[in-house]
Write a protein that holds these residues in place. Structure first.
Motif, short mmCIF file in Angstrom:
data_model
loop_
_atom_site.label_atom_id
_atom_site.label_comp_id
_atom_site.label_asym_id
_atom_site.label_seq_id
_atom_site.Cartn_x
_atom_site.Cartn_y
_atom_site.Cartn_z
N GLU A 1 0.83 -1.22 0.00
CA GLU A 1 0.00 0.00 0.00
C GLU A 1 0.86 1.26 0.00
O GLU A 1 2.04 1.22 0.35
CB GLU A 1 -0.95 0.00 1.21
N VAL A 2 0.24 2.35 -0.39
CA VAL A 2 0.90 3.65 -0.37
C VAL A 2 -0.13 4.68 0.08
O VAL A 2 -1.31 4.56 -0.27
CB VAL A 2 1.52 3.98 -1.75
N CYS A 3 0.31 5.65 0.89
CA CYS A 3 -0.64 6.64 1.43
C CYS A 3 -0.13 8.05 1.16
O CYS A 3 1.07 8.28 1.05
CB CYS A 3 -0.77 6.48 2.94
N LEU A 4 -1.04 8.99 1.13
CA LEU A 4 -0.70 10.40 1.12
C LEU A 4 -1.34 11.04 2.34
O LEU A 4 -2.55 10.89 2.57
CB LEU A 4 -1.24 11.08 -0.16
N GLU A 5 -0.50 11.74 3.11
CA GLU A 5 -1.03 12.44 4.28
C GLU A 5 -0.99 13.93 4.03
O GLU A 5 -0.01 14.46 3.49
CB GLU A 5 -0.19 12.11 5.51
N VAL A 6 -2.03 14.62 4.40
CA VAL A 6 -2.06 16.07 4.32
C VAL A 6 -2.52 16.57 5.70
O VAL A 6 -3.58 16.16 6.19
CB VAL A 6 -3.03 16.56 3.21
N GLU A 7 -1.68 17.41 6.29
CA GLU A 7 -1.94 17.95 7.64
C GLU A 7 -2.30 16.85 8.63
O GLU A 7 -3.30 16.92 9.36
CB GLU A 7 -3.05 19.01 7.58
N GLY A 8 -1.50 15.79 8.60
CA GLY A 8 -1.67 14.70 9.57
C GLY A 8 -2.83 13.76 9.30
O GLY A 8 -3.06 12.83 10.06
N LYS A 9 -3.52 13.99 8.20
CA LYS A 9 -4.67 13.13 7.90
C LYS A 9 -4.38 12.32 6.62
O LYS A 9 -3.86 12.87 5.64
CB LYS A 9 -5.89 14.03 7.68
#
Ligand code: SF4
Length: 481
Positions: free
Chosen positions: A354-362
Motif C-alpha cells: 500500500e501507499v498513502c498520502l497524508e495532508v496535515e496529519g490526515k
C-alpha cells in the motif's frame, strides 16, 4: 501519420466483403486455473455430469462465454473445443484477405525478450518483421491504448472521490477497484454478485480500449469496413480470450465507409487473443531463426515509440494503475506533485502493498496493490464488512501480476520463480522510457479528433463498460448431462 498507416494498410480490394469465419475451433486445455472454490450450484452441476441423462441427445455446446474461470472448470477434465481463438483462425483470416492487425502487450514483449535473450525493442521490431511476412498489415502496442485507459481511470477516480467527500452520499464510489484483469472480473461477476460490482472501475482494459480505437475510430478514419478487419491481441494470459468474447465488447455498425451493406452487423472489438506462448509456438512452427530476423520499423500510429525510436510507457508490470492514479489524484485533489516510482509498503506479503498520502496529519489517499486470489479474497471480505479503508485497489488475479500470467512462456529448467520474475521485470522496463500518459501525443490526438476529453459522453460510451452479476447459463446446460 495517416499517410503512413494507409500505406501500411494497402491490402487489396476492401470492398470485397468476406464474412467472418466461424468454423475454427481450439482447445483451451491448459487454461490457467484461478483458485477459488466452486459455488454450490456449480458443484451440483459438476456432480450431475457423472449421471448422464438418457433423454439427452444433442451434445452440450460450450462457448468461451460459459467459462467460469474457476479451478473446477469444465475444461479441466477433457479437451473442450472452443471457437475462434486460435492460431489456425488467425492464419486462415490472413489467407482470406482480411486486414489483420496485431496489438502486442508489453508483458508479452517481455516474455519473448527473456526467452530469446533480446531487448523488448528488438522483440517488437523482429516480431513486426515476422508477422508482416505472414501477411499481417500492422503491429501496434497496447501500452499505447493503456495510456488512454489510465487517463479515463484517473478521471473516474477523481469524480468518485469528489462524490464521496462532497456529501458522502455514494458509499459505493470508493474503493475504486481496477478492471483490467478479466480473471478478477469473471470471479467478481460469477462469485461475488452485485455488492462488489459498483466498486469496479467502468473503464475498459487496454486490450478492449485498443479494440475500440481500431474498430470504431481507425476503421472509420481510413474508410475501412470494421468487418474486414481481423484484430488480434497478444496477451500474457488465457483469461483475455474470455474478455474478448464478452457481448459487452461488440458493437453494431451504424454507417461505415459510405456503404450500407454492413449496417446492423455486430462487430467484435478483438477478434482473437493469442498468448505469448502461442506466439512462440507460431514462430517455432514456421521454423524461423527469430534472433537473426531483420528489425522492421514500428507502426507508429498506435505505438508508444518516440521520434528517436525509443519505446515509452508507464512502468507498473500490471499496468501501473495504482501509481498513475495516485500521482494524478494527489496533484488534482491536493496540489501535490509526487514523483514515481512510488514507495509501496509491504503489508502481508509482496503481493499486498500500500501507499498513502497524508495532508496535515490526515490520510487523504490510501491505495493498495492486491495480487493473487488469497489476497484478493481478504480484501473482498473487508469491503463486504465495511472495514476497507482504501480509496483505490489495483487488483490482479495472478500472484506477481501480469508478468506472471498463465499464457507467458514458461521459465527455463532450473531457473527459480523469483529469478524468472526478476528477469521479466528487467526486460519489461530496461529499454522502455518511463512516461506520463497525459503527455502521450498519440492519445492527445485521439481525444482531439475523436473522444473530445477525458470523461466526455463519447469517452464514456466508447471507453467504458458494464458488469453483470452471475449468469449461470452453463450450469443450466450441465443439469442435462
Ligand atoms: S493478472 Fe493474470 S489473469 Fe489478470 S490480466 Fe494479468 S495475466 Fe491475466
Amino acid at each position: 501519420m495517416s499517410e503512413k498507416f494507409s500505406a501500411t494498410l494497402r491490402i487489396g480490394d476492401l470492398n470485397d466483403y468476406i464474412a467472418p469465419s466461424q468454423g475454427c475451433v481450439v482447445s483451451l486445455k491448459g487454461i490457467k486455473p484461478t483458485p477459488h472454490k466452486l459455488q454450490k450450484s456449480e458443484q451440483n452441476a459438476e456432480k450431475s455430469r457423472s449421471a448422464p441423462n438418457p433423454l439427452q441427445t444433442d451434445p452440450v455446446k460450450i462457448s468461451l462465454k460459459d467459462c467460469l474461470a474457476c479451478s473446477g472448470c469444465i475444461t479441466s477434465a477433457e479437451t473442450v473445443m472452443l471457437e475462434k481463438q486460435s492460431l489456425d483462425e488467425f492464419l486462415s483470416s490472413i489467407k482470406k484477405g482480411k486486414t489483420v492487425i496485431v496489438s502486442l502487450s508489453p508483458q508479452s514483449r517481455a516474455s519473448l525478450a527473456v526467452h530469446f535473450g533480446l531487448s523488448s525493442l528488438q522483440i517488437f521490431k523482429k516480431l513486426t518483421t515476422f508477422l508482416k511476412s505472414l501477411g499481417v498489415k500492422a503491429v501496434f502496442d497496447t501500452s499505447c491504448s493503456r495510456d488512454l485507459a489510465l487517463i479515463e481511470s484517473c478521471n473516474e477516480f477523481v469524480s468518485r472521490y469528489k462524490q464521496l467527500s462532497d456529501d458522502g452520499s455514494c458509499k459505493s464510489s470508493v474503493p475504486m477497484i481496477s478492471s483490467a484483469c478479466p480473471g478478477w472480473i469473471c470471479y467478481a461477476e460469477k462469485t461475488l454478485g452485485s455488492y462488489i460490482l459498483p466498486y469496479i472501475s467502468s473503464v475498459k482494459s487496454p486490450q478492449q480500449t485498443m479494440g475500440s480505437i481500431i474498430k470504431q475510430h481507425i476503421c472509420q478514419k481510413m474508410c475501412i469496413r470494421p468487418d474486414d478487419v481481423y484484430h488480434v491481441t497478444v496477451m500474457p494470459c488465457y483469461d483475455k480470450k474470455l474478455e474478448a468474447a464478452r457481448d459487452d465488447f461488440m458493437f453494431e455498425v451504424k454507417s461505415q465507409g459510405g456503404t450500407h451493406e454492413n449496417i446492423g452487423l455486430r462487430i467484435t472489438e478483438v477478434d482473437s487473443v493469442l498468448t505469448s506462448g502461442e506466439v512462440l509456438d507460431l514462430i517455432q512452427a514456421k521454423s524461423v531463426d527469430f534472433r537473426t530476423l531483420d528489425e522492421s520499423s514500428l507502426d507508429k500510429l498506435l505505438t508508444n515509440v518516440n521520434e528517436e525510436g525509443h519505446l515509452y510507457g508507464v512502468h507498473g508490470s500490471s499496468g501501473g494503475y495504482a501509481e498513475t492514479i495516485f500521482q494524478h489524484a494527489a496533484k488534482i485533489l491536493f496540489g501535490k506533485e509526487i514523483k514515481g516510482p512510488l514507495d509501496f509498503k509491504i503489508i502481508k506479503n509482496s503481493d499486498f502493498r500500500e501507499v498513502c498520502l497524508e495532508v496535515e496529519g490526515k490520510t487523504v489517499l490510501k491505495f493498495a496493490l492486491c495480487y493473487g486470489f488469497r489476497n484478493l479474497q481478504n480484501i473482498v471480505r473487508k469491503i463486504k464488512t465495511g472495514k476497507c479503508d482504501y480509496h483505490f485497489i489495483e487488483v490482479m488475479a495472478c500472484p506477481s501480476g501480469c508478468l506472471n500470467g498463465g499464457g507467458q512462456i514458461k521459465r527455463k529448467p532450473g531457473q527459480s520463480p523469483r529469478d524468472f520474475i526478476q528477469s521479466l521485470e528487467m526486460a519489461y522496463t530496461d529499454d522502455v522510457l518511463a512516461s506520463d500518459p497525459f503527455k502521450n501525443p498519440v492519445i492527445k490526438t485521439l481525444y482531439d479528433e475523436w473522444l473530445d476529453q477525458p470523461g466526455s459522453e463519447k469517452a464514456k460510451k466508447l471507453m467504458h463498460t458494464e458488469y453483470h452479476p452471475v449468469v449461470k447459463s452453463i450450469t443450466a446446460a450441465l443439469q442435462n448431462w
